[in-house]
Design a protein around this motif. Structure first.
Motif, PDB file in Angstrom:
ATOM      1  N   SER A 153      41.930  26.358 -58.973  1.00 61.09           N
ATOM      2  CA  SER A 153      41.110  27.558 -59.195  1.00 61.09           C
ATOM      3  C   SER A 153      40.925  27.804 -60.693  1.00 61.09           C
ATOM      4  O   SER A 153      39.832  28.177 -61.144  1.00 61.09           O
ATOM      5  CB  SER A 153      41.761  28.780 -58.541  1.00 61.09           C
ATOM      6  OG  SER A 153      43.066  28.989 -59.064  1.00 61.09           O
ATOM      7  N   TYR A 154      41.982  27.568 -61.484  1.00 63.65           N
ATOM      8  CA  TYR A 154      41.862  27.782 -62.939  1.00 63.65           C
ATOM      9  C   TYR A 154      41.015  26.683 -63.584  1.00 63.65           C
ATOM     10  O   TYR A 154      40.289  26.948 -64.538  1.00 63.65           O
ATOM     11  CB  TYR A 154      43.245  27.840 -63.601  1.00 63.65           C
ATOM     12  CG  TYR A 154      43.152  28.152 -65.092  1.00 63.65           C
ATOM     13  CD1 TYR A 154      42.760  29.406 -65.529  1.00 63.65           C
ATOM     14  CD2 TYR A 154      43.410  27.170 -66.050  1.00 63.65           C
ATOM     15  CE1 TYR A 154      42.628  29.685 -66.886  1.00 63.65           C
ATOM     16  CE2 TYR A 154      43.284  27.440 -67.407  1.00 63.65           C
ATOM     17  CZ  TYR A 154      42.898  28.705 -67.814  1.00 63.65           C
ATOM     18  OH  TYR A 154      42.758  28.976 -69.157  1.00 63.65           O
ATOM     19  N   TYR A 155      41.124  25.484 -63.050  1.00 59.69           N
ATOM     20  CA  TYR A 155      40.272  24.382 -63.530  1.00 59.69           C
ATOM     21  C   TYR A 155      38.802  24.801 -63.473  1.00 59.69           C
ATOM     22  O   TYR A 155      38.049  24.627 -64.434  1.00 59.69           O
ATOM     23  CB  TYR A 155      40.525  23.139 -62.657  1.00 59.69           C
ATOM     24  CG  TYR A 155      39.559  21.991 -62.857  1.00 59.69           C
ATOM     25  CD1 TYR A 155      39.677  21.134 -63.943  1.00 59.69           C
ATOM     26  CD2 TYR A 155      38.536  21.746 -61.939  1.00 59.69           C
ATOM     27  CE1 TYR A 155      38.799  20.070 -64.126  1.00 59.69           C
ATOM     28  CE2 TYR A 155      37.660  20.687 -62.110  1.00 59.69           C
ATOM     29  CZ  TYR A 155      37.793  19.851 -63.202  1.00 59.69           C
ATOM     30  OH  TYR A 155      36.918  18.804 -63.365  1.00 59.69           O
ATOM     31  N   PHE A 156      38.398  25.402 -62.354  1.00 68.00           N
ATOM     32  CA  PHE A 156      37.005  25.828 -62.222  1.00 68.00           C
ATOM     33  C   PHE A 156      36.712  27.094 -63.029  1.00 68.00           C
ATOM     34  O   PHE A 156      35.586  27.281 -63.504  1.00 68.00           O
ATOM     35  CB  PHE A 156      36.629  25.985 -60.751  1.00 68.00           C
ATOM     36  CG  PHE A 156      36.355  24.661 -60.082  1.00 68.00           C
ATOM     37  CD1 PHE A 156      35.185  23.957 -60.351  1.00 68.00           C
ATOM     38  CD2 PHE A 156      37.277  24.089 -59.219  1.00 68.00           C
ATOM     39  CE1 PHE A 156      34.935  22.731 -59.767  1.00 68.00           C
ATOM     40  CE2 PHE A 156      37.035  22.857 -58.633  1.00 68.00           C
ATOM     41  CZ  PHE A 156      35.859  22.174 -58.912  1.00 68.00           C
ATOM     42  N   GLU A 172      35.204  16.713 -62.273  1.00 65.36           N
ATOM     43  CA  GLU A 172      35.756  15.590 -61.515  1.00 65.36           C
ATOM     44  C   GLU A 172      35.241  15.584 -60.072  1.00 65.36           C
ATOM     45  O   GLU A 172      35.189  16.624 -59.408  1.00 65.36           O
ATOM     46  CB  GLU A 172      37.283  15.638 -61.554  1.00 65.36           C
ATOM     47  CG  GLU A 172      37.815  15.330 -62.955  1.00 65.36           C
ATOM     48  CD  GLU A 172      39.320  15.458 -63.101  1.00 65.36           C
ATOM     49  OE1 GLU A 172      39.816  15.188 -64.195  1.00 65.36           O
ATOM     50  OE2 GLU A 172      40.001  15.812 -62.106  1.00 65.36           O
ATOM     51  N   TYR A 173      34.886  14.391 -59.633  1.00 64.72           N
ATOM     52  CA  TYR A 173      34.244  14.188 -58.326  1.00 64.72           C
ATOM     53  C   TYR A 173      35.152  14.568 -57.160  1.00 64.72           C
ATOM     54  O   TYR A 173      34.691  15.113 -56.151  1.00 64.72           O
ATOM     55  CB  TYR A 173      33.831  12.713 -58.226  1.00 64.72           C
ATOM     56  CG  TYR A 173      33.152  12.291 -56.950  1.00 64.72           C
ATOM     57  CD1 TYR A 173      32.027  12.943 -56.470  1.00 64.72           C
ATOM     58  CD2 TYR A 173      33.621  11.184 -56.238  1.00 64.72           C
ATOM     59  CE1 TYR A 173      31.391  12.520 -55.314  1.00 64.72           C
ATOM     60  CE2 TYR A 173      32.994  10.747 -55.091  1.00 64.72           C
ATOM     61  CZ  TYR A 173      31.875  11.421 -54.623  1.00 64.72           C
ATOM     62  OH  TYR A 173      31.241  10.996 -53.476  1.00 64.72           O
ATOM     63  N   ARG A 183      34.567  20.613 -53.072  1.00 66.72           N
ATOM     64  CA  ARG A 183      33.121  20.417 -53.007  1.00 66.72           C
ATOM     65  C   ARG A 183      32.331  21.719 -53.222  1.00 66.72           C
ATOM     66  O   ARG A 183      31.334  21.753 -53.942  1.00 66.72           O
ATOM     67  CB  ARG A 183      32.720  19.809 -51.653  1.00 66.72           C
ATOM     68  CG  ARG A 183      32.942  18.313 -51.547  1.00 66.72           C
ATOM     69  CD  ARG A 183      31.885  17.560 -52.364  1.00 66.72           C
ATOM     70  NE  ARG A 183      32.052  16.124 -52.245  1.00 66.72           N
ATOM     71  CZ  ARG A 183      32.804  15.357 -53.031  1.00 66.72           C
ATOM     72  NH1 ARG A 183      33.506  15.908 -54.001  1.00 66.72           N
ATOM     73  NH2 ARG A 183      32.876  14.062 -52.868  1.00 66.72           N
ATOM     74  N   ALA A 184      32.776  22.800 -52.577  1.00 66.14           N
ATOM     75  CA  ALA A 184      32.058  24.072 -52.711  1.00 66.14           C
ATOM     76  C   ALA A 184      32.076  24.541 -54.161  1.00 66.14           C
ATOM     77  O   ALA A 184      31.075  25.036 -54.691  1.00 66.14           O
ATOM     78  CB  ALA A 184      32.672  25.133 -51.800  1.00 66.14           C
ATOM     79  N   SER A 185      33.223  24.365 -54.831  1.00 65.70           N
ATOM     80  CA  SER A 185      33.338  24.773 -56.239  1.00 65.70           C
ATOM     81  C   SER A 185      32.453  23.908 -57.132  1.00 65.70           C
ATOM     82  O   SER A 185      31.844  24.410 -58.088  1.00 65.70           O
ATOM     83  CB  SER A 185      34.798  24.678 -56.695  1.00 65.70           C
ATOM     84  OG  SER A 185      35.628  25.527 -55.923  1.00 65.70           O
ATOM     85  N   VAL A 196      29.362  25.038 -59.683  1.00 64.50           N
ATOM     86  CA  VAL A 196      29.248  24.593 -61.077  1.00 64.50           C
ATOM     87  C   VAL A 196      27.857  24.017 -61.337  1.00 64.50           C
ATOM     88  O   VAL A 196      27.226  24.319 -62.356  1.00 64.50           O
ATOM     89  CB  VAL A 196      30.322  23.529 -61.419  1.00 64.50           C
ATOM     90  CG1 VAL A 196      30.015  22.858 -62.755  1.00 64.50           C
ATOM     91  CG2 VAL A 196      31.704  24.150 -61.449  1.00 64.50           C
ATOM     92  N   LEU A 197      27.378  23.190 -60.422  1.00 62.61           N
ATOM     93  CA  LEU A 197      26.060  22.576 -60.591  1.00 62.61           C
ATOM     94  C   LEU A 197      24.969  23.644 -60.729  1.00 62.61           C
ATOM     95  O   LEU A 197      24.075  23.538 -61.565  1.00 62.61           O
ATOM     96  CB  LEU A 197      25.756  21.653 -59.411  1.00 62.61           C
ATOM     97  CG  LEU A 197      26.554  20.343 -59.370  1.00 62.61           C
ATOM     98  CD1 LEU A 197      26.494  19.708 -57.987  1.00 62.61           C
ATOM     99  CD2 LEU A 197      26.049  19.359 -60.411  1.00 62.61           C
TER     100      LEU A 197
END
Length: 249
Positions: free
Chosen positions: A93-96, A114-115, A119-121, A125-126
Protein backbone atom coordinates in the motif's frame (compact mmCIF):
# COMPACT_ATOMS: atom_id res chain seq x y z
CA UNK A 1 6.27 8.44 -29.94
CA UNK A 2 6.88 7.63 -26.27
CA UNK A 3 8.94 10.23 -24.41
CA UNK A 4 10.41 10.71 -20.96
CA UNK A 5 10.26 14.46 -20.63
CA UNK A 6 11.72 15.68 -23.93
CA UNK A 7 13.67 12.47 -24.53
CA UNK A 8 12.18 10.29 -27.27
CA UNK A 9 12.52 6.54 -26.80
CA UNK A 10 12.80 5.80 -30.48
CA UNK A 11 14.61 3.20 -32.52
CA UNK A 12 18.34 3.59 -33.16
CA UNK A 13 21.05 4.32 -30.60
CA UNK A 14 19.72 3.57 -27.11
CA UNK A 15 19.26 6.47 -24.74
CA UNK A 16 21.36 6.46 -21.55
CA UNK A 17 19.83 6.53 -18.08
CA UNK A 18 21.96 7.29 -15.01
CA UNK A 19 20.73 6.12 -11.58
CA UNK A 20 20.93 8.38 -8.52
CA UNK A 21 21.39 6.30 -5.38
CA UNK A 22 22.02 8.86 -2.62
CA UNK A 23 20.87 8.06 0.92
CA UNK A 24 19.87 11.66 1.67
CA UNK A 25 18.87 14.85 -0.14
CA UNK A 26 22.42 16.17 0.38
CA UNK A 27 23.97 13.05 -1.19
CA UNK A 28 21.55 13.30 -4.10
CA UNK A 29 22.58 16.92 -4.67
CA UNK A 30 26.24 15.82 -4.80
CA UNK A 31 25.37 13.09 -7.31
CA UNK A 32 23.50 15.59 -9.48
CA UNK A 33 26.51 17.93 -9.47
CA UNK A 34 28.79 15.02 -10.37
CA UNK A 35 26.72 14.64 -13.57
CA UNK A 36 27.46 18.16 -14.79
CA UNK A 37 30.15 17.09 -17.25
CA UNK A 38 28.58 13.73 -18.15
CA UNK A 39 26.55 12.94 -21.25
CA UNK A 40 23.26 11.20 -20.49
CA UNK A 41 19.59 11.38 -21.47
CA UNK A 42 17.56 10.38 -18.39
CA UNK A 43 18.18 10.34 -14.64
CA UNK A 44 16.61 7.58 -12.52
CA UNK A 45 15.93 8.61 -8.93
CA UNK A 46 16.20 5.29 -7.09
CA UNK A 47 14.20 6.44 -4.10
CA UNK A 48 14.50 3.06 -2.33
CA UNK A 49 18.10 4.08 -1.47
CA UNK A 50 16.81 7.11 0.50
CA UNK A 51 17.31 6.53 4.23
CA UNK A 52 14.02 8.22 5.17
CA UNK A 53 11.97 6.83 2.30
CA UNK A 54 9.12 5.88 4.68
CA UNK A 55 8.44 9.61 5.14
CA UNK A 56 6.63 11.25 2.22
CA UNK A 57 7.96 14.61 3.43
CA UNK A 58 11.54 13.32 3.07
CA UNK A 59 10.71 11.94 -0.38
CA UNK A 60 9.29 15.35 -1.30
CA UNK A 61 12.51 17.05 -0.13
CA UNK A 62 14.57 14.61 -2.22
CA UNK A 63 12.42 15.22 -5.30
CA UNK A 64 12.64 18.97 -4.86
CA UNK A 65 16.43 18.84 -4.41
CA UNK A 66 16.97 16.74 -7.54
CA UNK A 67 14.63 18.83 -9.66
CA UNK A 68 16.29 22.04 -8.48
CA UNK A 69 19.74 20.71 -9.44
CA UNK A 70 18.54 19.24 -12.74
CA UNK A 71 15.78 21.61 -13.90
CA UNK A 72 15.87 20.44 -17.52
CA UNK A 73 16.65 16.75 -17.10
CA UNK A 74 14.22 13.91 -17.76
CA UNK A 75 13.60 12.24 -14.38
CA UNK A 76 12.41 8.67 -13.86
CA UNK A 77 11.16 7.92 -10.31
CA UNK A 78 11.72 4.35 -9.12
CA UNK A 79 11.11 2.51 -5.88
CA UNK A 80 12.58 -0.93 -6.51
CA UNK A 81 10.99 -3.41 -4.10
CA UNK A 82 13.07 -5.78 -2.02
CA UNK A 83 11.60 -8.75 -3.92
CA UNK A 84 12.99 -7.39 -7.17
CA UNK A 85 16.43 -6.40 -5.93
CA UNK A 86 15.73 -3.10 -4.16
CA UNK A 87 17.15 -1.70 -0.94
CA UNK A 88 14.08 -1.40 1.26
CA UNK A 89 10.98 -3.41 2.13
CA UNK A 90 7.72 -1.48 2.48
CA UNK A 91 4.04 -2.54 2.51
CA UNK A 92 2.53 -2.69 -0.96
CA UNK A 93 0.00 0.00 0.00
CA UNK A 94 2.87 2.40 0.78
CA UNK A 95 4.64 1.44 -2.44
CA UNK A 96 1.62 2.75 -4.34
CA UNK A 97 1.32 5.79 -2.03
CA UNK A 98 4.89 6.68 -3.03
CA UNK A 99 4.14 6.33 -6.73
CA UNK A 100 0.95 8.36 -6.41
CA UNK A 101 2.82 11.09 -4.51
CA UNK A 102 5.61 11.25 -7.09
CA UNK A 103 3.23 11.39 -10.07
CA UNK A 104 1.25 14.24 -8.49
CA UNK A 105 4.39 16.15 -7.42
CA UNK A 106 4.90 17.69 -10.84
CA UNK A 107 8.63 17.01 -10.49
CA UNK A 108 9.03 13.79 -12.47
CA UNK A 109 8.63 12.76 -16.10
CA UNK A 110 8.30 8.98 -15.75
CA UNK A 111 7.46 6.40 -13.12
CA UNK A 112 8.54 2.76 -12.72
CA UNK A 113 5.75 0.35 -11.75
CA UNK A 114 6.50 -3.31 -11.14
CA UNK A 115 4.41 -5.72 -13.21
CA UNK A 116 3.83 -8.27 -10.45
CA UNK A 117 2.09 -5.84 -8.08
CA UNK A 118 -1.63 -5.50 -7.35
CA UNK A 119 -3.44 -5.21 -10.68
CA UNK A 120 -6.16 -2.80 -9.51
CA UNK A 121 -3.52 -0.48 -8.02
CA UNK A 122 -1.47 -0.61 -11.24
CA UNK A 123 -4.54 0.40 -13.26
CA UNK A 124 -5.10 3.39 -10.94
CA UNK A 125 -1.47 4.44 -11.45
CA UNK A 126 -1.88 4.22 -15.23
CA UNK A 127 -4.93 6.51 -15.06
CA UNK A 128 -3.33 9.07 -12.73
CA UNK A 129 -0.06 9.06 -14.71
CA UNK A 130 -1.93 9.75 -17.95
CA UNK A 131 -3.78 12.67 -16.31
CA UNK A 132 -0.44 14.17 -15.22
CA UNK A 133 1.48 13.48 -18.42
CA UNK A 134 3.84 11.02 -16.71
CA UNK A 135 5.23 8.11 -18.74
CA UNK A 136 4.78 4.63 -17.20
CA UNK A 137 7.62 2.11 -17.41
CA UNK A 138 6.33 -1.27 -16.27
CA UNK A 139 9.10 -3.54 -15.07
CA UNK A 140 10.15 -6.97 -13.87
CA UNK A 141 13.52 -7.99 -12.42
CA UNK A 142 15.00 -11.40 -11.63
CA UNK A 143 18.38 -11.22 -9.87
CA UNK A 144 18.75 -15.02 -9.66
CA UNK A 145 18.12 -16.40 -13.11
CA UNK A 146 16.94 -15.82 -16.66
CA UNK A 147 13.32 -16.81 -17.34
CA UNK A 148 12.56 -18.90 -20.42
CA UNK A 149 12.06 -17.30 -23.83
CA UNK A 150 8.29 -17.76 -23.52
CA UNK A 151 8.21 -16.27 -20.01
CA UNK A 152 10.18 -13.19 -21.08
CA UNK A 153 8.06 -12.55 -24.17
CA UNK A 154 4.87 -13.26 -22.19
CA UNK A 155 5.79 -10.75 -19.48
CA UNK A 156 6.80 -8.00 -21.90
CA UNK A 157 3.68 -8.45 -24.02
CA UNK A 158 1.58 -8.67 -20.82
CA UNK A 159 2.92 -5.27 -19.71
CA UNK A 160 2.01 -3.74 -23.05
CA UNK A 161 -1.49 -5.24 -22.93
CA UNK A 162 -1.96 -3.90 -19.39
CA UNK A 163 -1.28 -0.39 -20.68
CA UNK A 164 2.42 0.30 -20.07
CA UNK A 165 4.02 3.02 -22.18
CA UNK A 166 7.30 1.08 -21.93
CA UNK A 167 7.87 -2.56 -20.99
CA UNK A 168 11.09 -3.35 -19.10
CA UNK A 169 12.68 -6.64 -18.05
CA UNK A 170 16.06 -7.31 -16.44
CA UNK A 171 17.38 -10.72 -15.46
CA UNK A 172 20.54 -12.49 -14.32
CA UNK A 173 22.29 -14.87 -16.71
CA UNK A 174 23.99 -18.03 -15.49
CA UNK A 175 25.39 -18.88 -18.92
CA UNK A 176 26.07 -17.29 -22.30
CA UNK A 177 22.95 -19.06 -23.56
CA UNK A 178 20.87 -17.11 -21.02
CA UNK A 179 22.10 -13.84 -22.54
CA UNK A 180 21.06 -15.08 -25.98
CA UNK A 181 17.63 -16.01 -24.61
CA UNK A 182 17.11 -12.47 -23.32
CA UNK A 183 18.30 -10.89 -26.58
CA UNK A 184 16.25 -13.17 -28.82
CA UNK A 185 13.12 -12.62 -26.71
CA UNK A 186 13.68 -8.86 -26.94
CA UNK A 187 13.97 -9.08 -30.73
CA UNK A 188 10.84 -11.23 -30.96
CA UNK A 189 8.69 -8.77 -28.97
CA UNK A 190 10.17 -5.77 -30.78
CA UNK A 191 9.27 -7.34 -34.12
CA UNK A 192 5.64 -7.57 -32.93
CA UNK A 193 5.65 -3.99 -31.58
CA UNK A 194 8.12 -2.21 -33.88
CA UNK A 195 7.05 1.31 -32.93
CA UNK A 196 6.82 0.79 -29.14
CA UNK A 197 9.87 1.04 -26.86
CA UNK A 198 11.21 -1.86 -24.82
CA UNK A 199 13.94 -1.86 -22.20
CA UNK A 200 15.71 -5.15 -21.51
CA UNK A 201 19.02 -6.15 -20.06
CA UNK A 202 20.95 -9.19 -18.98
CA UNK A 203 22.77 -8.28 -15.75
CA UNK A 204 26.23 -8.96 -14.37
CA UNK A 205 29.49 -9.35 -16.27
CA UNK A 206 28.08 -12.04 -18.54
CA UNK A 207 25.22 -9.80 -19.62
CA UNK A 208 27.22 -6.60 -20.26
CA UNK A 209 26.91 -7.12 -24.03
CA UNK A 210 23.11 -6.67 -23.72
CA UNK A 211 23.64 -3.14 -22.36
CA UNK A 212 25.26 -1.99 -25.60
CA UNK A 213 23.34 -3.99 -28.22
CA UNK A 214 19.91 -2.34 -27.96
CA UNK A 215 20.14 -0.83 -31.43
CA UNK A 216 20.29 -4.33 -32.92
CA UNK A 217 17.84 -6.23 -30.72
CA UNK A 218 15.35 -3.48 -29.86
CA UNK A 219 16.07 -2.10 -26.37
CA UNK A 220 15.56 1.69 -26.33
CA UNK A 221 17.26 2.63 -23.04
CA UNK A 222 20.36 1.43 -21.22
CA UNK A 223 21.67 2.19 -17.74
CA UNK A 224 25.12 3.60 -17.03
CA UNK A 225 26.57 4.28 -13.59
CA UNK A 226 27.92 7.62 -12.38
CA UNK A 227 29.14 7.59 -8.77
CA UNK A 228 27.70 4.17 -7.94
CA UNK A 229 25.93 1.42 -9.89
CA UNK A 230 22.37 0.48 -9.01
CA UNK A 231 22.59 -3.02 -10.51
CA UNK A 232 25.38 -5.49 -11.36
CA UNK A 233 27.03 -5.08 -14.75
CA UNK A 234 26.34 -1.40 -15.30
CA UNK A 235 29.09 0.29 -17.30
CA UNK A 236 30.39 3.72 -16.32
CA UNK A 237 28.28 6.31 -18.14
CA UNK A 238 31.07 7.97 -20.17
CA UNK A 239 32.48 4.60 -21.26
CA UNK A 240 28.98 3.43 -22.18
CA UNK A 241 28.36 6.54 -24.25
CA UNK A 242 31.65 6.10 -26.13
CA UNK A 243 30.88 2.44 -26.91
CA UNK A 244 27.34 3.25 -28.13
CA UNK A 245 28.66 6.01 -30.39
CA UNK A 246 31.32 3.69 -31.81
CA UNK A 247 28.70 1.01 -32.57
CA UNK A 248 26.15 3.49 -33.99
CA UNK A 249 26.17 3.95 -37.75
Amino acid sequence: MVKIGKVALDNGMPKICVPLVGHSADELVQECRYLQDKIYDVVELRIDFLKDVTSLDAVGDALAAVRQELPDSAILFTFRTKEEGGEMEVPESYYFDLIDYAVKSGKIDAIDVEYFRDRASIKKVLTIAKEHGVTVIMSNHDFDKTPSFDEITGRLIGMKKLGADVAKLACMPNSAKDVLTLLSATEAVKSQYPDEPLITMSMGKLGAISRISGEIFGSALTFGSAKKASAPGQLEVTTLQQILRALHF
